[in-house]
Design an enzyme around this catalytic site. Structure first.
Site, PDB file in Angstrom:
ATOM      1  N   GLY A  58      17.317  -1.558  14.704  1.00 35.08           N
ATOM      2  CA  GLY A  58      17.626  -0.565  15.730  1.00 35.08           C
ATOM      3  C   GLY A  58      18.995   0.020  15.493  1.00 35.08           C
ATOM      4  O   GLY A  58      19.790  -0.547  14.735  1.00 35.08           O
ATOM      5  N   CYS A  85      17.207  -7.010  10.623  1.00 30.72           N
ATOM      6  CA  CYS A  85      18.407  -6.206  10.852  1.00 30.72           C
ATOM      7  C   CYS A  85      18.957  -6.412  12.266  1.00 30.72           C
ATOM      8  O   CYS A  85      19.523  -7.455  12.540  1.00 30.72           O
ATOM      9  CB  CYS A  85      18.109  -4.735  10.533  1.00 30.72           C
ATOM     10  SG  CYS A  85      19.595  -3.786  10.253  1.00 30.72           S
ATOM     11  N   HIS A 172      15.476  -4.809   4.968  1.00 29.11           N
ATOM     12  CA  HIS A 172      14.195  -4.399   5.551  1.00 29.11           C
ATOM     13  C   HIS A 172      13.024  -4.758   4.630  1.00 29.11           C
ATOM     14  O   HIS A 172      12.723  -3.998   3.699  1.00 29.11           O
ATOM     15  CB  HIS A 172      14.217  -2.892   5.823  1.00 29.11           C
ATOM     16  CG  HIS A 172      15.141  -2.533   6.939  1.00 29.11           C
ATOM     17  ND1 HIS A 172      14.725  -2.442   8.247  1.00 29.11           N
ATOM     18  CD2 HIS A 172      16.478  -2.309   6.954  1.00 29.11           C
ATOM     19  CE1 HIS A 172      15.752  -2.152   9.020  1.00 29.11           C
ATOM     20  NE2 HIS A 172      16.845  -2.068   8.250  1.00 29.11           N
ATOM     21  N   GLU A 174       9.985  -4.471   5.226  1.00 27.80           N
ATOM     22  CA  GLU A 174       8.862  -3.559   5.441  1.00 27.80           C
ATOM     23  C   GLU A 174       8.959  -2.293   4.597  1.00 27.80           C
ATOM     24  O   GLU A 174       7.984  -1.559   4.453  1.00 27.80           O
ATOM     25  CB  GLU A 174       8.754  -3.200   6.939  1.00 27.80           C
ATOM     26  CG  GLU A 174       9.857  -2.267   7.497  1.00 27.80           C
ATOM     27  CD  GLU A 174      11.161  -2.997   7.853  1.00 27.80           C
ATOM     28  OE1 GLU A 174      11.375  -4.115   7.364  1.00 27.80           O
ATOM     29  OE2 GLU A 174      11.969  -2.413   8.603  1.00 27.80           O
ATOM     30  N   SER A 226     -13.717  18.291  15.830  1.00 29.59           N
ATOM     31  CA  SER A 226     -13.041  19.444  15.235  1.00 29.59           C
ATOM     32  C   SER A 226     -13.414  19.632  13.767  1.00 29.59           C
ATOM     33  O   SER A 226     -12.975  20.584  13.142  1.00 29.59           O
ATOM     34  CB  SER A 226     -11.528  19.210  15.311  1.00 29.59           C
ATOM     35  OG  SER A 226     -11.186  18.101  14.487  1.00 29.59           O
ATOM     36  N   ASP A 230     -10.639  12.147  12.335  1.00 26.34           N
ATOM     37  CA  ASP A 230     -10.451  11.329  13.543  1.00 26.34           C
ATOM     38  C   ASP A 230     -11.581  11.550  14.548  1.00 26.34           C
ATOM     39  O   ASP A 230     -12.206  10.599  15.023  1.00 26.34           O
ATOM     40  CB  ASP A 230      -9.121  11.663  14.244  1.00 26.34           C
ATOM     41  CG  ASP A 230      -7.940  11.565  13.307  1.00 26.34           C
ATOM     42  OD1 ASP A 230      -8.089  10.923  12.250  1.00 26.34           O
ATOM     43  OD2 ASP A 230      -6.878  12.134  13.620  1.00 26.34           O
ATOM     44  N   THR A 232     -14.456  12.881  14.079  1.00 26.38           N
ATOM     45  CA  THR A 232     -15.778  12.537  13.543  1.00 26.38           C
ATOM     46  C   THR A 232     -16.006  11.030  13.644  1.00 26.38           C
ATOM     47  O   THR A 232     -17.102  10.576  13.991  1.00 26.38           O
ATOM     48  CB  THR A 232     -15.907  13.002  12.077  1.00 26.38           C
ATOM     49  OG1 THR A 232     -15.482  14.359  11.998  1.00 26.38           O
ATOM     50  CG2 THR A 232     -17.332  12.898  11.589  1.00 26.38           C
ATOM     51  N   LYS A 372      -3.649   6.374  10.687  1.00 29.84           N
ATOM     52  CA  LYS A 372      -4.584   7.278  10.000  1.00 29.84           C
ATOM     53  C   LYS A 372      -5.365   6.586   8.869  1.00 29.84           C
ATOM     54  O   LYS A 372      -6.578   6.761   8.748  1.00 29.84           O
ATOM     55  CB  LYS A 372      -3.781   8.446   9.415  1.00 29.84           C
ATOM     56  CG  LYS A 372      -4.624   9.555   8.846  1.00 29.84           C
ATOM     57  CD  LYS A 372      -4.930  10.559   9.905  1.00 29.84           C
ATOM     58  CE  LYS A 372      -5.793  11.683   9.406  1.00 29.84           C
ATOM     59  NZ  LYS A 372      -6.051  12.635  10.467  1.00 29.84           N
TER      60      LYS A 372
END
Ligand code: XMP
Length: 516
Positions: A58, A85, A172, A174, A226, A230, A232, A372
């Site tokens: 942060g 961190c 980090h 990640e 659309s 997503d 669908t 996603k």
């Protein structure tokens, strides 16, 4: 929520730019992860029955007055905990150690050397390259804690309590730049916290089907689609859960890509048996856009008309109590819901301009826990065609923001054809999946050319291709010159109305991805 994702990881978000990345990295190990606000009480966390907790980084300093609030009990729990961190500083300070400013901070690559290669750092080389981004450091180790690794400039790079139930890294793990970050996270998840790698796509689908059935009961659900992946996937999930009691609706505003409406209907109807209605509203949309050149006006007109059309269609279909839509986890996080606010925001860009506030629907949002790439995996498992799953994102206002200036049927056709050729070649040359988003733009400029012995005076076409991870920033794609040549030749030779092609080499920022 109690126990639904038992044995997952709770991540307390102290405001790091990497918090979402932590969540993804954990899920990549098939362990469910959930981001919660920093002040979440220990009780609330334990109610979820997690296997472990991660305290994110942060921007604040733990010794500042305005440092984020948190429940001090979270640092006393026996729940295996990893601090990253700021999370490390918090653990250090709360356990009786001290944290101080480093002066100018440390940002970028650093080398760390191990002092204890068991547990968290098992199997890690020494030295190892990591990514640092901090302005504070531990100046005094808490009692009973020890250093697991230090960086080349003497900063505590990783530390733990005696039995490594609480561990922390100054760097980090990640971030991809931390070369052995994945092993470090795996050590935490599987060696320290004993998480089980049970978060799979198959399990997610099974869970969601049950949840949808429970939420909807005997009710009926309208699914706004659309053509994108997503919505669908949502339509396919709803169909799997409640069959004909879900109805998908596609509003064709006339500004979709070539054959997009047809492909969407075929995929859902013939491929998956989903009940779908496609409404050709193009007359309405295009008449309202007639003569409009201002980009913001175009967006507003389309957004408003979308609302009118959707409202009308919903009332025509009658007795639908639920509306399903493809809200994703990043939207949930951005809308502030995970930060403790209860406002239920309908994802505005998904539906172009948002839906009328007075619509009496209860929302069904089965993808609100997913990123996603996870949605794409769900789509694969549900049997959606590969081409649809891998499709580049497409903006709600569609080709309206890619036809600079006046929008006419003729200009839409030209752009649809040119864009289609462009995409075909990206597929042929195996480049489509290296690119985050690619499209053609019709520019309202005519230039002189020569074809055969004839002078031409036709439109200019822009090509855009970018790499990105989330669309927030983007770099222009270094397209191989032979592919550019092929695209330009084929478009100029086969698309009537285009006689010159240019390639956009602007990154975002300072440009945006779309031209309008
Ligand atoms: P910009 O042009 O802002 O685009 O750099 C970033 C990403 O967002 C998409 N985009 C939209 N998507 N409705 C959408 O659903 C919109 O109004 C809209 N405007 C831009 C754009 O295609 C890119 O992926």
């Amino acid at each position: 929520m109690k126990g639904l994702h038992k044995d997952g990881v709770v991540i307390l978000d102290f405001g790091s730019q990497y918090t979402q990345l932590i969540a993804r990295r954990v899920r990549e190990q098939n362990v469910y992860s959930e981001i919660l606000p920093p002040e979440t009480s220990l009780n609330k966390i334990l109610n979820r029955e997690p296997a472990a907790m991660i305290l994110s980084g942060g921007p604040s300093s733990v010794y500042e007055k305005n440092a984020p609030e948190f429940d001090p009990e979270i640092l006393e729990t026996s729940l295996p905990t990893l601090g990253i961190c700021y999370g490390l500083h918090l653990l250090a300070q709360q356990q009786g150690g001290a944290v101080e400013s480093t002066g100018q901070g440390e940002y970028g690559f650093a080398e760390i050397s191990a002092d204890d290669s068991t547990g968290l750092l098992e199997g890690i080389s020494s030295p190892s390259r990591v990514w640092m981004s901090h302005g504070d450091r531990v100046s005094q180790m808490p009692d009973g804690w020890h250093t697991l690794a230090h960086s080349s400039n003497g900063v505590v790079a990783a530390m733990s309590n005696k039995d490594q139930t609480r561990v922390a890294t100054q760097f980090h793990p990640e971030v991809a730049h931390t070369e052995e970050g994945e092993t470090i996270l795996r050590n935490f998840l599987f060696k320290i916290a004993n998480c089980a790698p049970t978060w799979t796509v198959g399990k997610f689908i099974q869970e969601q089907v049950e949840m949808i059935r429970k939420q909807v009961g005997d009710g009926k659900v309208l699914v706004g689609v659309s053509g994108g992946v997503d919505s669908t996937v949502v339509a396919a999930l709803l169909h799997k859960a409640i069959g004909d009691r879900s109805t998908a609706v596609l509003i064709d505003h006339g500004l979709l890509r070539k054959d997009e409406a047809k492909t969407c209907v075929e995929t859902l109807k013939n491929g998956l048996g989903v009940f779908i209605h496609c409404y050709d509203e193009s007359e309405l949309f295009l008449s309202k856009l007639d003569g409009v050149v201002d980009p913001e006006k175009k967006r507003k007109i389309i957004g408003n008309q979308f609302i009118y059309s959707f409202d009308r269609i919903a009332s025509e279909l009658g007795d639908m109590q639920f509306l399903a839509q493809g809200t994703l986890y990043p939207d949930v996080i951005e809308s502030g819901v995970s930060k403790g606010k209860t406002a239920h925001v309908i994802k505005s860009h998904h539906n172009v301009g948002g839906l009328p506030e007075d619509m009496q629907f209860e929302l069904v949002e089965p993808l609100r826990e997913l990123f996603k790439d996870e949605v794409r995996n769900v789509g694969r498992e549900l049997g959606l065609p590969k081409a649809l799953i891998e499709r580049h994102p497409f903006p709600g206002p569609g080709l309206a923001v890619r036809i600079i200036g006046d929008i006419t049927r003729e200009r839409i056709n030209i752009l649809q054809e040119a864009d289609h050729v462009y995409m075909d070649i990206l597929h042929e040359d195996g480049l489509y999946n290296d690119i985050w988003q690619a499209f053609a733009v019709l520019i309202p400029v005519q230039t002189v050319g020569v074809m055969g012995d004839q002078r031409t005076y036709e439109n200019l076409l822009g090509l855009r291709a970018v790499t990105s991870t989330d669309g927030m920033t983007a770099d222009w794609y270094r397209m191989p010159p032979e592919t550019l040549t092929k695209i330009s030749n084929r478009i100029v030779n086969s698309v009537r109305g285009i006689n010159r092609v240019v390639y956009d080499i602007t990154s975002k920022p300072p440009g945006t991805i779309e031209w309008e």
